[in-house]
Motif scaffolding. Structure first.
Motif, PDB file in Angstrom:
ATOM      1  N   ASP A   1       7.725   6.757   6.314  1.00  0.00           N
ATOM      2  CA  ASP A   1       8.017   5.632   5.429  1.00  0.00           C
ATOM      3  C   ASP A   1       6.972   4.543   5.625  1.00  0.00           C
ATOM      4  OD1 ASP A   1      10.485   6.669   4.365  1.00  0.00           O
ATOM      5  OD2 ASP A   1      11.412   6.202   6.300  1.00  0.00           O
ATOM      6  N   ASN A   2       6.881   3.638   4.658  1.00  0.00           N
ATOM      7  CA  ASN A   2       5.980   2.501   4.807  1.00  0.00           C
ATOM      8  C   ASN A   2       6.412   1.663   6.003  1.00  0.00           C
ATOM      9  OD1 ASN A   2       4.362   3.165   2.625  1.00  0.00           O
ATOM     10  ND2 ASN A   2       5.660   2.069   1.192  1.00  0.00           N
ATOM     11  N   SER A   3       5.429   1.168   6.732  1.00  0.00           N
ATOM     12  CA  SER A   3       5.677   0.422   7.957  1.00  0.00           C
ATOM     13  C   SER A   3       5.120  -0.992   7.834  1.00  0.00           C
ATOM     14  CB  SER A   3       4.994   1.150   9.124  1.00  0.00           C
ATOM     15  OG  SER A   3       5.088   0.412  10.308  1.00  0.00           O
ATOM     16  N   ASP A   4       5.721  -1.915   8.566  1.00  0.00           N
ATOM     17  CA  ASP A   4       5.205  -3.280   8.612  1.00  0.00           C
ATOM     18  C   ASP A   4       3.960  -3.358   9.493  1.00  0.00           C
ATOM     19  OD1 ASP A   4       7.310  -4.129   7.046  1.00  0.00           O
ATOM     20  OD2 ASP A   4       8.557  -4.654   8.762  1.00  0.00           O
ATOM     21  N   HIS A   5       3.748  -2.336  10.299  1.00  0.00           N
ATOM     22  CA  HIS A   5       2.652  -2.296  11.264  1.00  0.00           C
ATOM     23  C   HIS A   5       1.606  -1.277  10.803  1.00  0.00           C
ATOM     24  CE1 HIS A   5       0.692  -2.162  15.201  1.00  0.00           C
ATOM     25  NE2 HIS A   5       0.675  -0.860  15.055  1.00  0.00           N
ATOM     26  N   GLU A   6       0.349  -1.567  11.010  1.00  0.00           N
ATOM     27  CA  GLU A   6      -0.706  -0.608  10.673  1.00  0.00           C
ATOM     28  C   GLU A   6      -1.312  -0.039  11.953  1.00  0.00           C
ATOM     29  OE1 GLU A   6      -4.818  -0.112   8.089  1.00  0.00           O
ATOM     30  OE2 GLU A   6      -3.795  -2.038   8.118  1.00  0.00           O
TER      31      GLU A   6
ATOM     32  N   LYS B   1      -0.395   2.903   7.459  1.00  0.00           N
ATOM     33  CA  LYS B   1       0.750   2.029   7.184  1.00  0.00           C
ATOM     34  C   LYS B   1       2.047   2.819   7.056  1.00  0.00           C
ATOM     35  CE  LYS B   1      -1.947  -1.618   5.083  1.00  0.00           C
ATOM     36  NZ  LYS B   1      -2.136  -2.491   3.932  1.00  0.00           N
ATOM     37  N   GLN B   2       2.089   4.028   7.644  1.00  0.00           N
ATOM     38  CA  GLN B   2       3.292   4.843   7.599  1.00  0.00           C
ATOM     39  C   GLN B   2       3.745   5.205   9.001  1.00  0.00           C
ATOM     40  OE1 GLN B   2       2.173   8.086   4.944  1.00  0.00           O
ATOM     41  NE2 GLN B   2       3.405   7.086   3.365  1.00  0.00           N
ATOM     42  N   SER B   3       5.068   5.369   9.155  1.00  0.00           N
ATOM     43  CA  SER B   3       5.616   5.787  10.437  1.00  0.00           C
ATOM     44  C   SER B   3       6.929   6.529  10.208  1.00  0.00           C
ATOM     45  CB  SER B   3       5.850   4.582  11.353  1.00  0.00           C
ATOM     46  OG  SER B   3       6.834   3.746  10.800  1.00  0.00           O
TER      47      SER B   3
ATOM     48  N   TYR C   1       8.112   9.454  17.992  1.00  0.00           N
ATOM     49  CA  TYR C   1       7.807   8.431  16.995  1.00  0.00           C
ATOM     50  C   TYR C   1       6.350   8.643  16.614  1.00  0.00           C
ATOM     51  CZ  TYR C   1       6.495   3.923  15.046  1.00  0.00           C
ATOM     52  OH  TYR C   1       6.002   2.933  14.227  1.00  0.00           O
TER      53      TYR C   1
ATOM     54  N   ALA D   1       3.102   7.351  14.028  1.00  0.00           N
ATOM     55  CA  ALA D   1       2.594   6.321  13.117  1.00  0.00           C
ATOM     56  C   ALA D   1       1.124   6.588  12.837  1.00  0.00           C
ATOM     57  CB  ALA D   1       2.768   4.935  13.720  1.00  0.00           C
TER      58      ALA D   1
END
Length: 84
Positions: A41-46, A69-71, A64, A66
């Motif tokens: 999914d789109n993440s707030d963290h890059e 911009k996805q994780s 997990y 990442a």
């Protein structure tokens, strides 16, 4: 592991990215490969590099993942025995 059922054993683990840009996590044992799709999914963290973090829980473990911009996460659970 996600949607994949794996018997006990030693595995090589690798990622593939399909033509639709969907990621899969692959487990290879001998000449047999079992794959499960990764829900990213789109993440707030890059993340500028692929990041994988292993974690443990009381009833299993997981990874997990990442990248960019996805994780997402994938869980590993022990198979339930009949009647338990």
């Amino acid at each position: 592991c996600g949607d994949a059922v794996l018997p006990a054993g030693d595995y090589q683990v690798f990622f593939t990215i399909g033509d639709d840009l969907a990621w899969s996590l692959n487990f290879k044992n001998g000449d047999k490969v079992v794959s499960t799709k990764l829900k990213l999914d789109n993440s707030d963290h890059e993340s500028k590099r692929l990041m994988m973090c292993l974690y443990a829980e009381d009833n299993g473990a997981g990874v997990y993942i990442a990248f960019g911009k996805q994780s997402g996460m994938i869980k590993f659970e022990a198979a339930k025995k009949e009647g338990k």
